[in-house]
Design a protein around this motif. Structure first.
Motif, PDB file in Angstrom:
ATOM      1  N   SER A 170       0.821  -1.224   0.000  1.00 25.21           N
ATOM      2  CA  SER A 170       0.000   0.000   0.000  1.00 25.21           C
ATOM      3  C   SER A 170       0.850   1.268   0.000  1.00 25.21           C
ATOM      4  CB  SER A 170      -0.928  -0.019   1.208  1.00 25.21           C
ATOM      5  OG  SER A 170      -0.160  -0.003   2.397  1.00 25.21           O
ATOM      6  N   GLY A 171       2.073   1.195  -0.424  1.00 29.76           N
ATOM      7  CA  GLY A 171       2.955   2.361  -0.467  1.00 29.76           C
ATOM      8  C   GLY A 171       2.453   3.444  -1.396  1.00 29.76           C
ATOM      9  N   TRP A 172       1.725   3.077  -2.420  1.00 34.42           N
ATOM     10  CA  TRP A 172       1.211   4.074  -3.355  1.00 34.42           C
ATOM     11  C   TRP A 172       0.179   4.983  -2.680  1.00 34.42           C
ATOM     12  CZ3 TRP A 172      -3.924   4.347  -4.538  1.00 34.42           C
ATOM     13  CH2 TRP A 172      -4.715   3.261  -4.160  1.00 34.42           C
ATOM     14  N   ILE A 173      -0.506   4.462  -1.678  1.00 41.81           N
ATOM     15  CA  ILE A 173      -1.477   5.292  -0.956  1.00 41.81           C
ATOM     16  C   ILE A 173      -0.746   6.420  -0.233  1.00 41.81           C
ATOM     17  CG2 ILE A 173      -3.148   5.332   0.942  1.00 41.81           C
ATOM     18  CD1 ILE A 173      -3.898   2.468   0.184  1.00 41.81           C
ATOM     19  N   TRP A 174       0.349   6.113   0.431  1.00 40.55           N
ATOM     20  CA  TRP A 174       1.126   7.137   1.124  1.00 40.55           C
ATOM     21  C   TRP A 174       1.738   8.130   0.147  1.00 40.55           C
ATOM     22  CZ3 TRP A 174      -0.019   8.042   5.758  1.00 40.55           C
ATOM     23  CH2 TRP A 174      -0.392   7.015   6.621  1.00 40.55           C
ATOM     24  N   MET A 175       2.139   7.642  -1.011  1.00 33.42           N
ATOM     25  CA  MET A 175       2.732   8.541  -2.012  1.00 33.42           C
ATOM     26  C   MET A 175       1.704   9.553  -2.520  1.00 33.42           C
ATOM     27  SD  MET A 175       5.317   6.057  -4.134  1.00 33.42           S
ATOM     28  CE  MET A 175       5.207   7.107  -5.529  1.00 33.42           C
ATOM     29  N   THR A 176       0.456   9.159  -2.589  1.00 30.91           N
ATOM     30  CA  THR A 176      -0.564  10.102  -3.061  1.00 30.91           C
ATOM     31  C   THR A 176      -1.075  10.991  -1.926  1.00 30.91           C
ATOM     32  OG1 THR A 176      -2.261   8.402  -2.784  1.00 30.91           O
ATOM     33  CG2 THR A 176      -1.319   8.658  -4.967  1.00 30.91           C
ATOM     34  N   LEU A 177      -1.071  10.495  -0.701  1.00 34.79           N
ATOM     35  CA  LEU A 177      -1.571  11.286   0.424  1.00 34.79           C
ATOM     36  C   LEU A 177      -0.536  12.250   1.006  1.00 34.79           C
ATOM     37  CD1 LEU A 177      -3.759   8.795   2.477  1.00 34.79           C
ATOM     38  CD2 LEU A 177      -4.493  10.706   1.058  1.00 34.79           C
ATOM     39  N   MET A 178       0.734  11.975   0.814  1.00 35.71           N
ATOM     40  CA  MET A 178       1.776  12.812   1.416  1.00 35.71           C
ATOM     41  C   MET A 178       1.697  14.273   0.976  1.00 35.71           C
ATOM     42  SD  MET A 178       3.901  12.795   3.782  1.00 35.71           S
ATOM     43  CE  MET A 178       3.934  11.075   4.123  1.00 35.71           C
ATOM     44  N   PRO A 179       1.490  14.599  -0.310  1.00 32.22           N
ATOM     45  CA  PRO A 179       1.349  16.025  -0.673  1.00 32.22           C
ATOM     46  C   PRO A 179       0.141  16.678   0.010  1.00 32.22           C
ATOM     47  CG  PRO A 179       1.777  14.734  -2.636  1.00 32.22           C
ATOM     48  CD  PRO A 179       1.558  13.764  -1.515  1.00 32.22           C
ATOM     49  N   VAL A 180      -0.941  15.944   0.171  1.00 30.93           N
ATOM     50  CA  VAL A 180      -2.123  16.484   0.846  1.00 30.93           C
ATOM     51  C   VAL A 180      -1.805  16.762   2.311  1.00 30.93           C
ATOM     52  CG1 VAL A 180      -4.500  15.978   1.519  1.00 30.93           C
ATOM     53  CG2 VAL A 180      -3.684  15.308  -0.749  1.00 30.93           C
ATOM     54  N   VAL A 181      -1.077  15.865   2.937  1.00 32.80           N
ATOM     55  CA  VAL A 181      -0.697  16.054   4.340  1.00 32.80           C
ATOM     56  C   VAL A 181       0.189  17.292   4.483  1.00 32.80           C
ATOM     57  CG1 VAL A 181       0.624  15.057   6.252  1.00 32.80           C
ATOM     58  CG2 VAL A 181      -0.970  13.634   4.950  1.00 32.80           C
ATOM     59  N   TRP A 182       1.151  17.472   3.588  1.00 37.91           N
ATOM     60  CA  TRP A 182       2.041  18.631   3.655  1.00 37.91           C
ATOM     61  C   TRP A 182       1.274  19.934   3.429  1.00 37.91           C
ATOM     62  CZ3 TRP A 182       6.370  19.173   5.973  1.00 37.91           C
ATOM     63  CH2 TRP A 182       7.218  18.082   6.136  1.00 37.91           C
ATOM     64  N   ILE A 183       0.367  19.940   2.469  1.00 38.47           N
ATOM     65  CA  ILE A 183      -0.425  21.147   2.211  1.00 38.47           C
ATOM     66  C   ILE A 183      -1.260  21.489   3.440  1.00 38.47           C
ATOM     67  CG2 ILE A 183      -2.351  22.061   0.846  1.00 38.47           C
ATOM     68  CD1 ILE A 183      -1.127  20.519  -1.555  1.00 38.47           C
ATOM     69  N   ALA A 184      -1.875  20.490   4.063  1.00 40.20           N
ATOM     70  CA  ALA A 184      -2.671  20.722   5.269  1.00 40.20           C
ATOM     71  C   ALA A 184      -1.800  21.233   6.410  1.00 40.20           C
ATOM     72  CB  ALA A 184      -3.398  19.439   5.674  1.00 40.20           C
ATOM     73  N   LEU A 185      -0.614  20.664   6.570  1.00 40.83           N
ATOM     74  CA  LEU A 185       0.297  21.103   7.632  1.00 40.83           C
ATOM     75  C   LEU A 185       0.733  22.549   7.428  1.00 40.83           C
ATOM     76  CD1 LEU A 185       1.950  20.292  10.137  1.00 40.83           C
ATOM     77  CD2 LEU A 185       3.777  19.630   8.579  1.00 40.83           C
ATOM     78  N   ILE A 186       1.065  22.900   6.214  1.00 38.72           N
ATOM     79  CA  ILE A 186       1.473  24.281   5.919  1.00 38.72           C
ATOM     80  C   ILE A 186       0.307  25.232   6.160  1.00 38.72           C
ATOM     81  CG2 ILE A 186       2.153  25.838   4.049  1.00 38.72           C
ATOM     82  CD1 ILE A 186       3.871  23.475   2.975  1.00 38.72           C
ATOM     83  N   ALA A 187      -0.911  24.840   5.776  1.00 36.41           N
ATOM     84  CA  ALA A 187      -2.088  25.682   6.001  1.00 36.41           C
ATOM     85  C   ALA A 187      -2.330  25.906   7.490  1.00 36.41           C
ATOM     86  CB  ALA A 187      -3.313  25.054   5.342  1.00 36.41           C
ATOM     87  N   VAL A 188      -2.147  24.885   8.301  1.00 38.83           N
ATOM     88  CA  VAL A 188      -2.332  25.011   9.748  1.00 38.83           C
ATOM     89  C   VAL A 188      -1.282  25.940  10.346  1.00 38.83           C
ATOM     90  CG1 VAL A 188      -2.184  23.749  11.931  1.00 38.83           C
ATOM     91  CG2 VAL A 188      -3.547  22.838  10.049  1.00 38.83           C
TER      92      VAL A 188
END
Length: 81
Positions: free
Chosen positions: A7-25
């Motif tokens: 399931s590594g591809w799931i993390w590869m697709t979610l990681m940019p979303v996580v970073w964008i959310a972290l920067i927004a916070v």
């Protein structure tokens, strides 16, 4: 063949979303900390007496002018007989 990626591809697709959310916070938190708590979006206005006292304290006007202006603000007009 998967070669152990699973399931590594799931993390590869979610990681940019996580970073964008972290920067927004972080941006939101900094904006909240920088905001002055007293105004809450309202403009704080000084009274005429506070402006007069501040100008006297800063040396913009002398004691005589300060006294005349205080009397004028209080409704006593020393210039009138």
């Amino acid at each position: 063949m998967m070669y152990g990626y699973g399931s590594g591809w799931i993390w590869m697709t979610l990681m940019p979303v996580v970073w964008i959310a972290l920067i927004a916070v972080v941006v939101w938190a900094v904006a909240r900390l920088v905001q002055r708590p007293a105004d809450h979006g309202r403009q704080v206005r000084e009274t005429p007496q506070e402006i007069l006292d501040r100008r006297f304290a800063l040396g913009e006007i002398d004691a005589e002018e300060h006294g005349r202006a205080r009397a004028h603000l209080a409704g006593r007009h020393p210039d009138q007989s």
